[in-house]
Scaffold this motif. Structure first.
Motif, PDB file in Angstrom:
ATOM      1  N   MET A   1      15.879  -2.611  29.768  1.00 58.23           N
ATOM      2  CA  MET A   1      14.640  -3.322  29.475  1.00 58.23           C
ATOM      3  C   MET A   1      14.936  -4.548  28.617  1.00 58.23           C
ATOM      4  SD  MET A   1      11.778  -0.356  28.726  1.00 58.23           S
ATOM      5  CE  MET A   1      12.771   0.568  27.543  1.00 58.23           C
ATOM      6  N   LYS A   2      14.078  -5.546  28.762  1.00 58.68           N
ATOM      7  CA  LYS A   2      14.169  -6.745  27.939  1.00 58.68           C
ATOM      8  C   LYS A   2      12.830  -6.956  27.242  1.00 58.68           C
ATOM      9  CE  LYS A   2      17.497  -9.534  30.588  1.00 58.68           C
ATOM     10  NZ  LYS A   2      17.676 -10.823  31.323  1.00 58.68           N
ATOM     11  N   LEU A   3      12.885  -7.187  25.933  1.00 59.18           N
ATOM     12  CA  LEU A   3      11.680  -7.511  25.180  1.00 59.18           C
ATOM     13  C   LEU A   3      11.766  -8.966  24.744  1.00 59.18           C
ATOM     14  CD1 LEU A   3       9.022  -6.662  23.763  1.00 59.18           C
ATOM     15  CD2 LEU A   3      10.410  -6.206  21.717  1.00 59.18           C
ATOM     16  N   TYR A   4      10.825  -9.761  25.218  1.00 58.70           N
ATOM     17  CA  TYR A   4      10.735 -11.154  24.801  1.00 58.70           C
ATOM     18  C   TYR A   4       9.874 -11.193  23.541  1.00 58.70           C
ATOM     19  CZ  TYR A   4      12.827 -12.557  29.224  1.00 58.70           C
ATOM     20  OH  TYR A   4      13.689 -12.718  30.281  1.00 58.70           O
ATOM     21  N   PHE A   5      10.423 -11.815  22.489  1.00 52.52           N
ATOM     22  CA  PHE A   5       9.762 -11.770  21.180  1.00 52.52           C
ATOM     23  C   PHE A   5       9.837 -13.134  20.508  1.00 52.52           C
ATOM     24  CE2 PHE A   5      14.032 -11.867  19.679  1.00 52.52           C
ATOM     25  CZ  PHE A   5      13.996 -12.258  18.341  1.00 52.52           C
ATOM     26  N   SER A   6       9.030 -13.279  19.470  1.00 54.16           N
ATOM     27  CA  SER A   6       9.119 -14.419  18.577  1.00 54.16           C
ATOM     28  C   SER A   6       8.967 -13.885  17.158  1.00 54.16           C
ATOM     29  CB  SER A   6       8.016 -15.444  18.882  1.00 54.16           C
ATOM     30  OG  SER A   6       8.158 -16.585  18.048  1.00 54.16           O
ATOM     31  N   PRO A   7       9.852 -14.281  16.236  1.00 57.44           N
ATOM     32  CA  PRO A   7       9.775 -13.768  14.869  1.00 57.44           C
ATOM     33  C   PRO A   7       8.400 -14.018  14.248  1.00 57.44           C
ATOM     34  CG  PRO A   7      11.842 -14.933  15.205  1.00 57.44           C
ATOM     35  CD  PRO A   7      10.994 -15.194  16.424  1.00 57.44           C
ATOM     36  N   GLY A   8       7.853 -12.978  13.629  1.00 60.74           N
ATOM     37  CA  GLY A   8       6.555 -13.099  12.978  1.00 60.74           C
ATOM     38  C   GLY A   8       5.369 -12.884  13.889  1.00 60.74           C
ATOM     39  N   ALA A   9       5.617 -12.773  15.185  1.00 58.04           N
ATOM     40  CA  ALA A   9       4.526 -12.596  16.142  1.00 58.04           C
ATOM     41  C   ALA A   9       4.220 -11.117  16.358  1.00 58.04           C
ATOM     42  CB  ALA A   9       4.880 -13.266  17.468  1.00 58.04           C
ATOM     43  N   CYS A  10       3.198 -10.846  17.167  1.00 60.49           N
ATOM     44  CA  CYS A  10       2.779  -9.470  17.414  1.00 60.49           C
ATOM     45  C   CYS A  10       3.801  -8.688  18.235  1.00 60.49           C
ATOM     46  CB  CYS A  10       1.419  -9.432  18.098  1.00 60.49           C
ATOM     47  SG  CYS A  10       1.363 -10.319  19.675  1.00 60.49           S
ATOM     48  N   SER A  11       4.804  -9.366  18.758  1.00 57.54           N
ATOM     49  CA  SER A  11       5.872  -8.676  19.492  1.00 57.54           C
ATOM     50  C   SER A  11       6.685  -7.751  18.598  1.00 57.54           C
ATOM     51  CB  SER A  11       6.795  -9.696  20.157  1.00 57.54           C
ATOM     52  OG  SER A  11       7.168 -10.727  19.256  1.00 57.54           O
ATOM     53  N   LEU A  12       6.517  -7.887  17.273  1.00 59.64           N
ATOM     54  CA  LEU A  12       7.190  -6.952  16.364  1.00 59.64           C
ATOM     55  C   LEU A  12       6.727  -5.522  16.617  1.00 59.64           C
ATOM     56  CD1 LEU A  12       9.011  -6.320  13.925  1.00 59.64           C
ATOM     57  CD2 LEU A  12       7.050  -6.844  12.433  1.00 59.64           C
ATOM     58  N   SER A  13       5.476  -5.361  17.043  1.00 62.33           N
ATOM     59  CA  SER A  13       4.926  -4.024  17.276  1.00 62.33           C
ATOM     60  C   SER A  13       5.702  -3.241  18.346  1.00 62.33           C
ATOM     61  CB  SER A  13       3.439  -4.138  17.630  1.00 62.33           C
ATOM     62  OG  SER A  13       2.915  -2.904  18.055  1.00 62.33           O
ATOM     63  N   PRO A  14       5.849  -3.751  19.581  1.00 61.47           N
ATOM     64  CA  PRO A  14       6.656  -3.011  20.558  1.00 61.47           C
ATOM     65  C   PRO A  14       8.131  -2.940  20.174  1.00 61.47           C
ATOM     66  CG  PRO A  14       5.936  -5.102  21.461  1.00 61.47           C
ATOM     67  CD  PRO A  14       5.174  -4.901  20.200  1.00 61.47           C
ATOM     68  N   PRO A 111      -7.482 -18.063  14.258  1.00 62.01           N
ATOM     69  CA  PRO A 111      -7.871 -19.376  13.739  1.00 62.01           C
ATOM     70  C   PRO A 111      -7.144 -19.756  12.446  1.00 62.01           C
ATOM     71  CG  PRO A 111      -9.803 -18.117  14.389  1.00 62.01           C
ATOM     72  CD  PRO A 111      -8.645 -17.167  14.407  1.00 62.01           C
ATOM     73  N   LEU A 112      -6.695 -18.770  11.698  1.00 66.09           N
ATOM     74  CA  LEU A 112      -6.021 -19.068  10.427  1.00 66.09           C
ATOM     75  C   LEU A 112      -4.666 -19.724  10.652  1.00 66.09           C
ATOM     76  CD1 LEU A 112      -6.803 -15.797   8.402  1.00 66.09           C
ATOM     77  CD2 LEU A 112      -8.183 -17.862   8.659  1.00 66.09           C
ATOM     78  N   PHE A 113      -4.081 -19.494  11.818  1.00 64.35           N
ATOM     79  CA  PHE A 113      -2.787 -20.083  12.143  1.00 64.35           C
ATOM     80  C   PHE A 113      -2.920 -21.516  12.671  1.00 64.35           C
ATOM     81  CE2 PHE A 113      -1.761 -15.546  12.376  1.00 64.35           C
ATOM     82  CZ  PHE A 113      -0.537 -15.508  11.717  1.00 64.35           C
ATOM     83  N   GLY A 163       0.922  -7.838   8.223  1.00 60.23           N
ATOM     84  CA  GLY A 163       1.976  -8.694   7.697  1.00 60.23           C
ATOM     85  C   GLY A 163       1.607 -10.163   7.702  1.00 60.23           C
ATOM     86  N   TRP A 164       0.552 -10.526   8.402  1.00 54.68           N
ATOM     87  CA  TRP A 164       0.115 -11.921   8.441  1.00 54.68           C
ATOM     88  C   TRP A 164      -0.796 -12.272   7.259  1.00 54.68           C
ATOM     89  CZ3 TRP A 164      -1.815 -11.184  14.127  1.00 54.68           C
ATOM     90  CH2 TRP A 164      -0.703 -11.004  14.967  1.00 54.68           C
ATOM     91  N   ALA A 165      -1.257 -11.286   6.517  1.00 53.62           N
ATOM     92  CA  ALA A 165      -2.219 -11.545   5.445  1.00 53.62           C
ATOM     93  C   ALA A 165      -1.640 -12.489   4.382  1.00 53.62           C
ATOM     94  CB  ALA A 165      -2.674 -10.228   4.815  1.00 53.62           C
ATOM     95  N   HIS A 166      -0.510 -12.132   3.827  1.00 56.02           N
ATOM     96  CA  HIS A 166       0.067 -12.952   2.743  1.00 56.02           C
ATOM     97  C   HIS A 166       0.366 -14.382   3.181  1.00 56.02           C
ATOM     98  CE1 HIS A 166       2.181 -13.941  -0.928  1.00 56.02           C
ATOM     99  NE2 HIS A 166       3.224 -14.326  -0.217  1.00 56.02           N
ATOM    100  N   PRO A 167       1.031 -14.597   4.327  1.00 61.33           N
ATOM    101  CA  PRO A 167       1.281 -15.977   4.756  1.00 61.33           C
ATOM    102  C   PRO A 167       0.007 -16.793   4.965  1.00 61.33           C
ATOM    103  CG  PRO A 167       2.664 -14.460   5.993  1.00 61.33           C
ATOM    104  CD  PRO A 167       1.687 -13.627   5.235  1.00 61.33           C
TER     105      PRO A 167
END
Length: 201
Positions: A1-14, A111-113, A163-167
């Protein structure tokens, strides 16, 4: 399997779920700003939606949307108890949590991003999030995880979104149960391994 991710994104969950399950997989980093992979190729040619996570199975089948991906992964190893059995009431309760996180938290953060959104809009979103944090805090006063049975894929998702709250300039000090919850999840070896892998990838 391949997981496409981006640091800090919701892909951390899977990513966390894959490590919790001990399943073999490859990580592929995506630049969400340019929609490019590290080799310069176009991510949108692989996933026209243009966002992560994307899971590609060994037979080439593509699966998108975090809540769907984490349930699929959990069902690969039902003995892990990361998701209740299909067709049971607890499974629908898990899906209820996944939908709540997706619509009432994840999308409220969006919207905060966006730097083009005015502060009035962002303040409104923060107030909506505060209401949901109140509700989560109340739930976690009586149980350690979202489901009474213990840690599930919903917790991997909630941990990621919180994890997005503080940033985004949101302090969780007003929600002590949420703070304790994040600390509890953070202590899990699979969570730490996923975070470290994303930093060093």
């Amino acid at each position: 399997m391949k997981l496409y991710f981006s640091p800090g994104a919701c892909s951390l969950s899977p990513h966390i779920v894959l490590r919790e399950l001990g399943l073999p997989f490859d990580l592929v980093k995506v630049n969400l700003g340019t929609k490019q992979l590290s080799d310069g190729s176009d991510f949108c040619a692989i996933n026209p939606k243009g966002y992560v996570p994307l899971l590609i199975l060994d037979d080439g089948t593509k699966l998108t949307e975090g809540p769907a991906i984490v349930q699929y992964l959990a069902d690969l190893k039902p003995e892990s108890d990361l998701a209740p059995a299909n067709g049971t009431l607890p499974r629908y309760q898990l899906q209820s949590w996944l939908n709540f996180i997706s619509t009432e938290l994840h999308k409220q953060f969006s919207p905060l991003f966006n730097p083009t959104f005015p502060d009035t809009v962002k303040d409104f979103q923060k107030k909506r999030l505060a209401l949901r944090f109140d509700q989560l805090n109340d739930t976690l006063k009586t149980q350690e995880y979202l489901m009474p049975s213990g840690f599930t894929v919903a917790d991997a998702y909630l941990f990621t979104v919180l994890g997005w709250a503080h940033p985004m300039g949101i302090s969780l000090e007003g929600w002590p149960e949420l703070q304790a919850y994040r600390t509890r999840i953070q202590s899990r070896p699979a969570v730490q391994a996923a975070q470290q892998a994303e930093k060093s990838h």
